[in-house]
Enzyme design. Structure first.
Site, PDB file in Angstrom:
ATOM      1  N   ARG A  72       0.842  -1.198   0.000  1.00 35.74           N
ATOM      2  CA  ARG A  72       0.000   0.000   0.000  1.00 35.74           C
ATOM      3  C   ARG A  72       0.878   1.248   0.000  1.00 35.74           C
ATOM      4  O   ARG A  72       1.305   1.745   1.040  1.00 35.74           O
ATOM      5  CB  ARG A  72      -0.912  -0.022   1.239  1.00 35.74           C
ATOM      6  N   ARG A  98       2.734  -5.898 -10.425  1.00 34.53           N
ATOM      7  CA  ARG A  98       3.082  -5.329  -9.115  1.00 34.53           C
ATOM      8  C   ARG A  98       3.374  -6.402  -8.058  1.00 34.53           C
ATOM      9  O   ARG A  98       3.872  -6.075  -6.987  1.00 34.53           O
ATOM     10  CB  ARG A  98       1.997  -4.361  -8.630  1.00 34.53           C
ATOM     11  N   HIS A 168       0.622   3.707 -10.572  1.00 31.09           N
ATOM     12  CA  HIS A 168      -0.420   3.974  -9.556  1.00 31.09           C
ATOM     13  C   HIS A 168       0.205   4.757  -8.397  1.00 31.09           C
ATOM     14  O   HIS A 168       0.300   4.257  -7.266  1.00 31.09           O
ATOM     15  CB  HIS A 168      -0.932   2.611  -9.082  1.00 31.09           C
ATOM     16  N   ASP A 212     -12.804   8.334  -7.078  1.00 29.02           N
ATOM     17  CA  ASP A 212     -12.213   7.242  -7.867  1.00 29.02           C
ATOM     18  C   ASP A 212     -12.622   7.486  -9.320  1.00 29.02           C
ATOM     19  O   ASP A 212     -13.700   7.094  -9.752  1.00 29.02           O
ATOM     20  CB  ASP A 212     -12.726   5.892  -7.344  1.00 29.02           C
ATOM     21  N   GLU A 271      -2.661   8.911 -10.930  1.00 28.79           N
ATOM     22  CA  GLU A 271      -2.047   7.819 -11.685  1.00 28.79           C
ATOM     23  C   GLU A 271      -2.046   8.176 -13.175  1.00 28.79           C
ATOM     24  O   GLU A 271      -3.056   8.614 -13.701  1.00 28.79           O
ATOM     25  CB  GLU A 271      -2.842   6.535 -11.453  1.00 28.79           C
TER      26      GLU A 271
END
Ligand code: BG6
Length: 299
Positions: A72, A98, A168, A212, A271
């Site tokens: 995170r 990732r 990101h 978002d 991002e």
């Protein structure tokens, strides 16, 4: 997979290596311009702090570093798909890059004093069950007065390949109340909080609830203006048509459990990439890259 001892071949370039937790290796850079750490898993920049400044990249204070799990914070690479897989929801969200080890291929000391590292994603039987295409992907990371990343995908197949992708990036901010994101005025976006409704941005983006959004068809610079830290973070990009702005806000952050107390107030994801209608078709034997550069300026 590279190990602590095989990575030592790069020690003379000024890099040091350590194991943050079992099997979770990181490269540490401390040069004339900045300090940074990059995890071997995901080639994930975990932190980046230009000398004499506050950290630019945010890493959760309660982040856990586990093999096969995304971390995170930092700069996770979403590839070869962004978000949920289009047809198979059992495949990992944001792709597998990732959570896969990358190989450190080259390290270069630049005349500017910056350090450039090239990483290549390691393919394996496990990755081929998720993505059975021959598409070597590299990430060039330059740690200098600015932070620069270039993600390059080659298509070695004899037919076109479609990818969606993003860097990101979690940015450190003073407080969500004190920041605005400029550069998206008039852009169209898909609002994930409201069932992917397509909307148009008016003015700067501010955060006072869950945000978002996938902004599409925009390659312009974004600027995070932070009144609390009295700085602007300039986000320049090339070959990227999408910008995602994400902050989970309090309820979602509590459910996620790995942002720390009030973590959602101290981070903002802006991002850069190519997602949704901006996914990229790479022709047979072709190549595609996109690049971002983060630069901090005092207000
Ligand atoms: C953003 C998405 O890019 O990433 C959000 O738009 C998602 O929908 C967020 O919640 C975090 O994703 P993850 O998989 O790292 O928890």
């Amino acid at each position: 997979m590279q190990t602590l001892s095989t990575l030592q071949q790069y020690a003379q370039t000024g890099l040091t290596f350590s194991e943050l937790s079992e099997g979770y290796l990181v490269a540490e850079i401390d040069n004339a311009h900045a300090k940074a750490r990059i995890a071997v898993q995901g080639a994930n920049v975990l932190d980046y702090q230009p000398k004499g400044q506050e950290p630019v990249i945010w890493l959760s204070p309660v982040a856990s570093f586990k093999v096969g799990k995304s971390v995170r914070g930092g700069v996770p690479v979403c590839w070869p798909w962004f978000g949920a897989h289009e047809v198979d929801s059992s495949k990992p969200g944001h792709g597998y890059a990732r959570v896969t080890p990358w190989t450190l291929q080259t390290v270069e000391n630049l005349d500017s004093g910056a350090l450039r590292l090239r990483w290549q994603l390691e393919e394996s039987n496990a990755t081929r069950t998720l993505w059975d295409l021959d598409t070597p992907v590299t990430l060039d990371i330059t740690i200098g007065a600015n932070l620069q990343l270039i993600l390059t995908t080659r298509n070695l197949n004899d037919s076109p390949v479609i990818v969606s992708e993003a860097l990101h990036t979690y940015f450190t901010i003073s407080d969500v109340d004190k920041v605005q994101v400029h550069g998206l005025d008039g852009c169209e976006y898909y609002d994930k909080v409201e069932g992917m409704q397509r909307k148009t941005q008016t003015g700067a983006v501010t955060i006072s609830s869950e945000v978002d959004r996938v902004y599409v068809n925009t390659d312009t610079e974004c600027v995070i203006e932070d009144q609390g830290l009295q700085r602007r973070i300039h986000i320049n990009k090339q070959n990227s048509q999408s910008t995602v702005v994400w902050n989970p806000w309090v309820d979602k952050a509590n459910k996620m459990g790995d942002l720390g107390d009030d973590g959602y107030r101290r981070m903002l994801c802006v991002e850069s990439g190519n997602a949704l209608e901006n996914e990229v078709i790479i022709p047979a034997l072709g190549e595609h890259y996109f690049a971002v550069e983060y630069r901090v300026a005092a207000m």
